[in-house]
Design a protein around this motif. Structure first.
Motif, PDB file in Angstrom:
ATOM      1  N   LEU A  41       7.756  -1.359  -3.974  1.00  0.00           N
ATOM      2  CA  LEU A  41       7.211  -0.528  -5.042  1.00  0.00           C
ATOM      3  C   LEU A  41       5.829  -0.995  -5.481  1.00  0.00           C
ATOM      4  N   VAL A  42       5.600  -2.298  -5.436  1.00  0.00           N
ATOM      5  CA  VAL A  42       4.265  -2.820  -5.751  1.00  0.00           C
ATOM      6  C   VAL A  42       3.257  -2.313  -4.725  1.00  0.00           C
ATOM      7  N   ALA A  43       3.621  -2.417  -3.445  1.00  0.00           N
ATOM      8  CA  ALA A  43       2.725  -1.956  -2.380  1.00  0.00           C
ATOM      9  C   ALA A  43       2.435  -0.464  -2.519  1.00  0.00           C
ATOM     10  N   ARG A  44       3.472   0.331  -2.753  1.00  0.00           N
ATOM     11  CA  ARG A  44       3.274   1.777  -2.885  1.00  0.00           C
ATOM     12  C   ARG A  44       2.402   2.104  -4.102  1.00  0.00           C
ATOM     13  N   PHE A  45       2.569   1.353  -5.167  1.00  0.00           N
ATOM     14  CA  PHE A  45       1.760   1.561  -6.366  1.00  0.00           C
ATOM     15  C   PHE A  45       0.276   1.428  -6.034  1.00  0.00           C
ATOM     16  N   TYR A  46      -0.105   0.342  -5.361  1.00  0.00           N
ATOM     17  CA  TYR A  46      -1.514   0.127  -5.034  1.00  0.00           C
ATOM     18  C   TYR A  46      -2.008   1.091  -3.965  1.00  0.00           C
ATOM     19  N   LEU A  47      -1.167   1.375  -2.969  1.00  0.00           N
ATOM     20  CA  LEU A  47      -1.583   2.272  -1.884  1.00  0.00           C
ATOM     21  C   LEU A  47      -1.806   3.697  -2.385  1.00  0.00           C
ATOM     22  N   ASN A  48      -1.172   4.061  -3.478  1.00  0.00           N
ATOM     23  CA  ASN A  48      -1.359   5.391  -4.057  1.00  0.00           C
ATOM     24  C   ASN A  48      -2.518   5.437  -5.040  1.00  0.00           C
ATOM     25  N   ARG A  71       6.530 -16.057  14.174  1.00  0.00           N
ATOM     26  CA  ARG A  71       5.592 -17.141  14.469  1.00  0.00           C
ATOM     27  C   ARG A  71       4.392 -16.673  15.283  1.00  0.00           C
ATOM     28  N   ARG A  72       4.493 -15.489  15.863  1.00  0.00           N
ATOM     29  CA  ARG A  72       3.384 -14.962  16.675  1.00  0.00           C
ATOM     30  C   ARG A  72       2.309 -14.288  15.832  1.00  0.00           C
ATOM     31  N   TYR A  73       2.552 -14.134  14.552  1.00  0.00           N
ATOM     32  CA  TYR A  73       1.663 -13.303  13.740  1.00  0.00           C
ATOM     33  C   TYR A  73       1.096 -14.064  12.532  1.00  0.00           C
ATOM     34  N   SER A  74      -0.092 -13.651  12.126  1.00  0.00           N
ATOM     35  CA  SER A  74      -0.661 -14.162  10.878  1.00  0.00           C
ATOM     36  C   SER A  74      -0.204 -13.240   9.746  1.00  0.00           C
ATOM     37  N   ILE A  75       0.212 -13.845   8.643  1.00  0.00           N
ATOM     38  CA  ILE A  75       0.850 -13.084   7.558  1.00  0.00           C
ATOM     39  C   ILE A  75       0.145 -13.385   6.233  1.00  0.00           C
ATOM     40  N   ALA A  76      -0.382 -12.357   5.601  1.00  0.00           N
ATOM     41  CA  ALA A  76      -0.993 -12.523   4.283  1.00  0.00           C
ATOM     42  C   ALA A  76       0.105 -12.611   3.231  1.00  0.00           C
ATOM     43  N   ILE A 110      -7.365   3.324   2.350  1.00  0.00           N
ATOM     44  CA  ILE A 110      -6.873   2.689   3.576  1.00  0.00           C
ATOM     45  C   ILE A 110      -5.371   2.893   3.772  1.00  0.00           C
ATOM     46  N   SER A 111      -4.741   3.625   2.857  1.00  0.00           N
ATOM     47  CA  SER A 111      -3.286   3.750   2.906  1.00  0.00           C
ATOM     48  C   SER A 111      -2.794   4.398   4.191  1.00  0.00           C
ATOM     49  N   ASP A 112      -3.586   5.323   4.763  1.00  0.00           N
ATOM     50  CA  ASP A 112      -3.133   6.003   5.985  1.00  0.00           C
ATOM     51  C   ASP A 112      -3.256   5.111   7.224  1.00  0.00           C
ATOM     52  N   GLN A 113      -3.823   3.925   7.070  1.00  0.00           N
ATOM     53  CA  GLN A 113      -3.941   2.991   8.195  1.00  0.00           C
ATOM     54  C   GLN A 113      -2.765   2.020   8.281  1.00  0.00           C
ATOM     55  N   PRO A 170      -3.792  -6.199  -3.105  1.00  0.00           N
ATOM     56  CA  PRO A 170      -4.980  -5.472  -2.651  1.00  0.00           C
ATOM     57  C   PRO A 170      -5.826  -6.273  -1.664  1.00  0.00           C
ATOM     58  N   MET A 171      -6.001  -7.565  -1.896  1.00  0.00           N
ATOM     59  CA  MET A 171      -6.741  -8.411  -0.965  1.00  0.00           C
ATOM     60  C   MET A 171      -6.011  -8.484   0.375  1.00  0.00           C
ATOM     61  N   ALA A 172      -4.685  -8.642   0.342  1.00  0.00           N
ATOM     62  CA  ALA A 172      -3.895  -8.713   1.575  1.00  0.00           C
ATOM     63  C   ALA A 172      -4.009  -7.419   2.358  1.00  0.00           C
ATOM     64  N   ALA A 173      -3.926  -6.282   1.673  1.00  0.00           N
ATOM     65  CA  ALA A 173      -3.979  -4.985   2.346  1.00  0.00           C
ATOM     66  C   ALA A 173      -5.342  -4.753   2.988  1.00  0.00           C
ATOM     67  N   ARG A 174      -6.406  -5.142   2.303  1.00  0.00           N
ATOM     68  CA  ARG A 174      -7.750  -4.952   2.869  1.00  0.00           C
ATOM     69  C   ARG A 174      -7.968  -5.862   4.085  1.00  0.00           C
ATOM     70  N   MET A 175      -7.442  -7.082   4.026  1.00  0.00           N
ATOM     71  CA  MET A 175      -7.528  -7.973   5.179  1.00  0.00           C
ATOM     72  C   MET A 175      -6.737  -7.411   6.351  1.00  0.00           C
ATOM     73  N   LEU A 176      -5.590  -6.828   6.058  1.00  0.00           N
ATOM     74  CA  LEU A 176      -4.767  -6.225   7.107  1.00  0.00           C
ATOM     75  C   LEU A 176      -5.491  -5.043   7.749  1.00  0.00           C
ATOM     76  N   ALA A 177      -6.049  -4.167   6.928  1.00  0.00           N
ATOM     77  CA  ALA A 177      -6.772  -3.004   7.449  1.00  0.00           C
ATOM     78  C   ALA A 177      -7.978  -3.422   8.284  1.00  0.00           C
TER      79      ALA A 177
END
Length: 245
Positions: free
Chosen positions: A175-182, A125-130, A188-191, A156-163
């Protein structure tokens, strides 16, 4: 010699049966790396399912449509099976599930330069979550209206907002996340990094319409073929071919 002859005869029988075999229509939504007509084999899950059913002597064709249409199409008999579905009592009313052949592990990601203290659901509850608009993650999480969920169109939109620091967490299948991060998110994957514990784990099944006259046989054929693929290394080889482990 007899073994080779028996193998050849079996292959010939399957080939002959395939000439007049029914073409099964397997539907899926766009969900790389699992299902995507732009990828090799139409994606990891599609290739696993197609290979298993082909081994069992079935002919399949892949159809890619929005998820709601895939579900409705299966119920109405437009499609014969769904490539990947999580179990629900509602879906079991019109389809028969196979044994799970994949595991969808839903995990949180955060920025590496931030600290997230997550031990219980209340801590979130303390965090904003995409979160993906219209996505389902787990019954408890989906129903919790006290959480600060920020709907996005895709990961991809969630990851860019997070970064960029616009949200503090993002949620996606590992696996979906790793697919896009690769690939498109490599810059931005190293962030970003995963939190240690997954939010949920769900088995992915094929779902065959109950109105199909051989639905029970199709599911049994699929389950046997997937087990054989695990034992002979074909299953692992398909994962490797898609760059996943």
């Amino acid at each position: 010699m007899r073994s080779r002859l028996a193998t050849a005869l079996f292959a010939l029988l399957l080939a002959c049966a395939g000439v007049n075999a029914e073409t099964l229509r397997m539907a899926a939504n766009l969900w790389p790396p699992f299902t995507d007509a732009r990828l090799s084999g139409d994606g990891l899950a599609s290739e696993l399912v197609r290979t298993a059913l082909k081994r069992a002597g079935h002919v399949v064709v892949y159809v890619e449509v929005p998820w709601a249409r895939a579900l409705r199409g299966l119920e109405m008999g437009e499609y014969d099976l769904l490539v990947s579905a999580w179990y629900s009592d509602e879906r079991a009313r019109f389809g028969q599930f196979s044994k799970p052949y994949l595991t969808n592990r839903i995990r949180f990601l955060k920025r590496k330069d931030t600290t997230v203290d997550f031990h219980t659901p209340a801590d979130l509850r303390r965090y904003s979550i995409a979160v993906g608009r219209g996505y389902r993650y787990s019954p408890a999480f989906d129903a919790d209206t006290s959480l600060h969920k920020v709907p996005v169109t895709d990961f991809p939109m969630a990851a860019r907002m997070l970064a960029a620091g616009r949200v503090q967490l993002a949620l996606e299948d590992e696996l979906v996340a790793r697919f896009y991060l690769n690939r498109e998110l490599k810059g931005i994957s190293d962030q970003l990094e995963f939190l240690p514990e997954p939010l949920s784990e769900s088995g992915a099944h094929i779902l065959v319409r109950l109105s199909h006259p051989r639905h029970q046989q199709l599911v049994e054929d699929f389950d046997r073929a997937i087990q054989a693929m695990r034992e002979d290394g074909t299953y692992q080889a398909i994962f490797a071919r898609h760059g996943l482990h």
